[in-house]
Design a protein around this motif. Structure first.
Motif, PDB file in Angstrom:
ATOM      1  N   THR A 164     -29.570  16.969  66.798  1.00 19.10           N
ATOM      2  CA  THR A 164     -30.929  16.995  67.338  1.00 19.10           C
ATOM      3  C   THR A 164     -31.816  16.062  66.529  1.00 19.10           C
ATOM      4  N   THR A 166     -35.731  14.822  65.902  1.00 16.86           N
ATOM      5  CA  THR A 166     -37.135  15.163  66.101  1.00 16.86           C
ATOM      6  C   THR A 166     -38.013  14.185  65.330  1.00 16.86           C
ATOM      7  N   GLY A 175     -37.652  16.624  71.388  1.00 15.80           N
ATOM      8  CA  GLY A 175     -36.522  16.091  70.647  1.00 15.80           C
ATOM      9  C   GLY A 175     -35.452  15.523  71.572  1.00 15.80           C
TER      10      GLY A 175
END
Length: 208
Positions: A164, A166, A175
């Motif tokens: 992930t 972000t 994200g």
């Protein structure tokens, strides 16, 4: 003052008129910082106007003094114009708005195949947003650095990881997520067997 003359007689009339000057509202708009993707564009005009009329990209219009645009995206990039009316006075101001690009990956980690106990490298790079990123791998099993764009993985079992991405400066930005599969081949099992069991045989020699 007005003079009127009739023969030898001159008449003088005088009067006064009050002129009220309504000050125009200055339409100089402050510069705006780059807006986070999925953030809020706060448009601001000076107080004191009678009416306000905004126009901008993506067919934006508003009659509010200081309107907001939520869930901002690159479709909202461009020049915004406000027309401020005060009585018969009209002033126009403009401000440029830039919204960060949405998050994405410039490179995604490749699937790996490892032998049991051996190591490999997972690597990725982010794009868009403010340029300052947080990386998070899940699960963290067998990873040397689960909070980095690059991490070493030691094979113990086949695992599907999720990375992930972000934006460290924009908590509201959505994200980006990408999966990667690490396939671990088990260590080979070596077995030995005989097909013909024989005992010791006599050894004979001649001594000369």
């Amino acid at each position: 003052t007005t003079n009127y003359t009739s023969g030898t007689t001159t008449c003088i009339y005088s009067g006064s008129t009050i002129v009220n000057v309504i000050p125009a509202i200055p339409a100089s708009l402050p510069a705006m910082s780059t807006v986070c993707s999925n953030g809020i564009i706060n448009l601001t005009a000076p107080m004191g106007g009678t009416t306000y009329n905004w126009a901008g990209p993506n067919s934006f219009t508003s009659s509010v003094q200081s309107p907001n645009i939520t869930s901002a995206g690159i479709i909202n990039n461009g020049i915004y114009t406000v027309t401020i009316t005060t009585g018969l006075c009209v002033n126009i101001g403009t401000v440029a708005v830039t919204v960060y690009n949405p998050l994405s990956f410039t490179s995604i980690p490749s699937n790996l195949t490892l032998c049991f106990g051996k190591s490999g490298v997972l690597n990725s790079n982010g794009a868009g947003g403010s340029g300052i990123y947080n990386y998070s791998w899940s699960p963290i099993t067998d990873l040397s650095n689960p909070n980095s764009a690059t991490t070493t993985v030691t094979g113990s079992s086949t695992t599907i990881y999720s990375l992930t991405l972000t934006d460290a400066n924009c908590a509201v930005t959505l994200g980006a997520v990408t999966p990667v599969t690490v396939t671990v081949n088990p260590s080979p099992v070596i077995t030995m067997s005989t097909t013909n069991s024989r005992g010791c045989e006599a050894f004979c020699t001649d001594l000369i």
